[in-house]
Design a protein around this motif. Structure first.
Motif, PDB file in Angstrom:
ATOM      1  N   UNK A 168       0.859  -1.188   0.000  1.00  0.00           N
ATOM      2  CA  UNK A 168       0.000   0.000   0.000  1.00  0.00           C
ATOM      3  C   UNK A 168       0.892   1.233   0.000  1.00  0.00           C
ATOM      4  N   UNK A 169       0.707   2.099  -0.964  1.00  0.00           N
ATOM      5  CA  UNK A 169       1.468   3.347  -1.041  1.00  0.00           C
ATOM      6  C   UNK A 169       0.505   4.517  -0.891  1.00  0.00           C
ATOM      7  N   UNK A 170       0.846   5.420   0.029  1.00  0.00           N
ATOM      8  CA  UNK A 170       0.035   6.615   0.269  1.00  0.00           C
ATOM      9  C   UNK A 170       0.885   7.842  -0.035  1.00  0.00           C
ATOM     10  N   UNK A 171       0.394   8.713  -0.901  1.00  0.00           N
ATOM     11  CA  UNK A 171       1.135   9.911  -1.306  1.00  0.00           C
ATOM     12  C   UNK A 171       0.221  11.123  -1.171  1.00  0.00           C
ATOM     13  N   UNK A 172       0.707  12.134  -0.464  1.00  0.00           N
ATOM     14  CA  UNK A 172      -0.085  13.356  -0.254  1.00  0.00           C
ATOM     15  C   UNK A 172       0.589  14.539  -0.939  1.00  0.00           C
ATOM     16  N   UNK A 173       0.360  14.700  -2.247  1.00  0.00           N
ATOM     17  CA  UNK A 173       0.753  15.892  -3.016  1.00  0.00           C
ATOM     18  C   UNK A 173       2.259  16.130  -3.054  1.00  0.00           C
ATOM     19  N   UNK A 174       3.063  15.218  -2.529  1.00  0.00           N
ATOM     20  CA  UNK A 174       4.499  15.487  -2.423  1.00  0.00           C
ATOM     21  C   UNK A 174       5.191  15.553  -3.774  1.00  0.00           C
ATOM     22  N   UNK A 175       4.690  14.842  -4.783  1.00  0.00           N
ATOM     23  CA  UNK A 175       5.389  14.782  -6.063  1.00  0.00           C
ATOM     24  C   UNK A 175       5.360  16.093  -6.830  1.00  0.00           C
ATOM     25  N   UNK A 176       4.525  17.033  -6.415  1.00  0.00           N
ATOM     26  CA  UNK A 176       4.472  18.325  -7.101  1.00  0.00           C
ATOM     27  C   UNK A 176       5.767  19.108  -6.927  1.00  0.00           C
ATOM     28  N   UNK A 177       6.608  18.707  -5.959  1.00  0.00           N
ATOM     29  CA  UNK A 177       7.858  19.422  -5.697  1.00  0.00           C
ATOM     30  C   UNK A 177       8.960  18.994  -6.658  1.00  0.00           C
ATOM     31  N   UNK A 178       8.972  17.725  -7.063  1.00  0.00           N
ATOM     32  CA  UNK A 178      10.063  17.212  -7.885  1.00  0.00           C
ATOM     33  C   UNK A 178      10.062  17.767  -9.297  1.00  0.00           C
ATOM     34  N   UNK A 179      11.217  17.637  -9.988  1.00  0.00           N
ATOM     35  CA  UNK A 179      11.292  18.075 -11.379  1.00  0.00           C
ATOM     36  C   UNK A 179      10.565  17.072 -12.269  1.00  0.00           C
ATOM     37  N   UNK A 196       0.214  -5.147  -8.249  1.00  0.00           N
ATOM     38  CA  UNK A 196      -0.011  -6.099  -7.152  1.00  0.00           C
ATOM     39  C   UNK A 196      -0.509  -5.451  -5.875  1.00  0.00           C
ATOM     40  N   UNK A 197      -0.442  -4.128  -5.791  1.00  0.00           N
ATOM     41  CA  UNK A 197      -0.798  -3.457  -4.549  1.00  0.00           C
ATOM     42  C   UNK A 197      -1.849  -2.385  -4.736  1.00  0.00           C
ATOM     43  N   UNK A 198      -1.830  -1.429  -3.832  1.00  0.00           N
ATOM     44  CA  UNK A 198      -2.851  -0.383  -3.792  1.00  0.00           C
ATOM     45  C   UNK A 198      -2.185   0.970  -3.617  1.00  0.00           C
ATOM     46  N   UNK A 199      -2.679   1.975  -4.329  1.00  0.00           N
ATOM     47  CA  UNK A 199      -2.159   3.337  -4.210  1.00  0.00           C
ATOM     48  C   UNK A 199      -3.311   4.261  -3.836  1.00  0.00           C
ATOM     49  N   UNK A 200      -3.061   5.074  -2.824  1.00  0.00           N
ATOM     50  CA  UNK A 200      -4.044   6.058  -2.366  1.00  0.00           C
ATOM     51  C   UNK A 200      -3.333   7.392  -2.317  1.00  0.00           C
ATOM     52  N   UNK A 201      -3.785   8.363  -3.124  1.00  0.00           N
ATOM     53  CA  UNK A 201      -3.060   9.628  -3.085  1.00  0.00           C
ATOM     54  C   UNK A 201      -3.937  10.843  -3.337  1.00  0.00           C
ATOM     55  N   UNK A 202      -3.424  11.951  -2.793  1.00  0.00           N
ATOM     56  CA  UNK A 202      -4.050  13.264  -2.931  1.00  0.00           C
ATOM     57  C   UNK A 202      -3.258  14.058  -3.957  1.00  0.00           C
ATOM     58  N   UNK A 203      -3.945  14.700  -4.878  1.00  0.00           N
ATOM     59  CA  UNK A 203      -3.278  15.556  -5.854  1.00  0.00           C
ATOM     60  C   UNK A 203      -4.265  16.605  -6.346  1.00  0.00           C
ATOM     61  N   UNK A 204      -3.733  17.788  -6.685  1.00  0.00           N
ATOM     62  CA  UNK A 204      -4.545  18.819  -7.334  1.00  0.00           C
ATOM     63  C   UNK A 204      -4.358  18.781  -8.845  1.00  0.00           C
ATOM     64  N   UNK A 205      -3.521  17.870  -9.320  1.00  0.00           N
ATOM     65  CA  UNK A 205      -3.268  17.730 -10.753  1.00  0.00           C
ATOM     66  C   UNK A 205      -4.291  16.762 -11.335  1.00  0.00           C
ATOM     67  N   UNK A 206      -5.337  17.301 -11.935  1.00  0.00           N
ATOM     68  CA  UNK A 206      -6.404  16.444 -12.455  1.00  0.00           C
ATOM     69  C   UNK A 206      -5.943  15.588 -13.627  1.00  0.00           C
ATOM     70  N   UNK A 207      -4.904  16.032 -14.352  1.00  0.00           N
ATOM     71  CA  UNK A 207      -4.369  15.209 -15.424  1.00  0.00           C
ATOM     72  C   UNK A 207      -3.758  13.926 -14.887  1.00  0.00           C
TER      73      UNK A 207
END
Length: 424
Positions: A168-179, A196-207
């Motif tokens: 299970x991977x949880x991501x909260x908008x952190x990727x917006x910082x990277x290049x 094989x797993x599950x991803x749950x994440x928050x993003x403002x990037x609708x694309x």
């Protein structure tokens, strides 16, 4: 046996809000058990489950409960009521730098994070080569993380989170910082986890949400407002976030006083349109009008018949007038450019000290839902050699709501009909 890796039932998170710190003390010592606080529901009776192999995106305006939800699933916050059942190894990338000790080196923080995530030192040591390769921050791995840039922070944090092979991977908008390159690298890894797993994440990037998610959960006021497939939710969400009644009242009608007046209606939060030119004439008003209702338009969709309705005040004689319009997306990229020269519309000379009223009629182009801006311009001369009378940047802000189902890679279409008519 259920194949859900995350099961959430009637989940609530309540915070007690006090007007003053002393009210907290009064409540503790009150012999009558008087309450001095108000309850704030960061989350209110939320229930859903996430299955193995499913990627779920969480959307909602700021304060809707997105981060609170992810923190409770990750075990950082405890619920006020309800239950969370998580099956499998979980890794979370929440607030930037969460779980890092700024005085420790990057290498030391790898071990620290592994321990916080519940992994043995031996398991972490086996993962270090892949973590270092993925983070790609070179010798900085031996420097204190307080010296890292935000980009280096997210590189190391994501490398740790992704390379311990979580279910299970949880991501909260952190990727917006990277290049951009690092983001693509991360998304490739997320695709691997999805198998094989599950991803749950928050993003403002609708694309990103449209590309990765199997399902979208829309939170509003701590509750699930809507839930469903991206093509059912995202366009409606974009229009919802773009549309504000007070704002649209302010930007679908332009008056020349919007530039000249010293009075600013601060509660509208609007930047003023910017204009330049030689002063031989100016736009007094610019409006967006629905052709069918003859009323000012607030939200438009592809195919809608509209007028760009405007009046001109001419100061000095203009022999060869050209009128033009530019529609721009939220990043300022030009979507459509048109003018009377392109449309082979010959305008009569504009006489000094006269007022002119025109309507530019068109069928609105098909665009993705969102907010767009319109520039309007008046020039004198030929298209190849002309002088700018007045150009106004962002004269109108237009909210587009596309009623069609979401389609990956859908492009822009030009208007099917454009005419200009002088109104007496």
């Amino acid at each position: 046996m259920s194949d859900a890796l995350i099961q959430i039932r009637n989940l609530s998170k309540i915070y007690k809000l006090y007007q003053t710190p002393m009210d907290r003390v009064k409540e503790v010592i009150s012999p009558t058990k008087k309450k001095y606080h108000k309850k704030f529901f960061a989350l209110d009776n939320v229930s859903f489950e996430v299955k193995r192999g499913e990627t779920v995106g969480i959307i909602g305006k700021n304060g809707s409960g997105k981060s609170t939800l992810l923190k409770m699933v990750a075990g950082v916050l405890t619920p006020s009521s309800g239950s969370i059942d998580v099956e499998g190894k979980l890794s979370a990338l929440l607030e930037l730098g969460a779980g890092f000790n700024g005085d420790l080196s990057g290498m030391e923080n790898i071990y620290l994070n592994g321990t916080l995530l519940g992994y043995s030192r031996e398991y972490v040591e086996k993962s270090i080569p892949s973590i270092l390769d993925f983070a790609d921050i070179g010798d900085f791995i031996h420097q204190p993380v307080k010296t890292y840039s935000s980009g280096m922070f997210v590189r190391l944090a994501f490398a740790i989170a992704i390379n311990i092979n979580p279910e299970i991977l949880i991501v909260d908008e952190a990727l917006s910082v990277g290049d951009m390159r690092f983001q693509q690298k991360c998304y490739r890894k997320i695709r691997e986890i999805k198998k094989t797993g599950t991803v749950l994440f928050v993003s403002h990037d609708t694309g990103v949400l449209a590309s990765f998610c199997d399902r979208i959960i829309w939170l509003d006021g701590g509750r699930i407002f809507k839930e469903g497939r991206p093509d059912k939710i995202l366009d409606e969400y974009q229009a919802f976030m773009s549309y504000d009644v007070k704002e649209m009242e302010a930007v679908t009608v332009y008056k020349s006083s919007d530039i000249d007046s010293e009075e600013v209606e601060e509660d509208m939060g609007q930047s003023r349109p910017q204009a330049f030119g030689n002063g031989d004439g100016f736009f007094e008003t610019v409006r967006l009008i629905n052709q069918e209702t003859e009323k000012k338009s607030s939200i438009v969709a592809g195919g809608d018949p509209i007028y760009i309705d405007f009046t001109l005040k001419i100061i000095r004689h203009i022999d060869m007038p050209i009128l033009g319009f530019t529609l721009k997306d939220p990043l300022g990229n030009t979507v459509i450019v048109t003018n009377t020269h392109f449309e082979k519309i010959q305008l009569e000379p504009l006489v000094a000290n006269q007022r002119y009223h025109y309507r530019f009629a068109l069928e609105f182009p098909y665009l993705r839902s969102g907010k767009y801006s319109l520039d309007i311009a008046l020039a004198n001369g030929t298209y190849q050699a002309h002088e700018q009378i007045q150009w106004i940047n962002d004269v109108l802000i237009i909210v587009v709501r596309d009623p069609r189902p979401y389609q990956e890679g859908r492009g822009y279409l030009v208007p099917t009909e454009i005419t200009l008519e002088k109104v007496n």
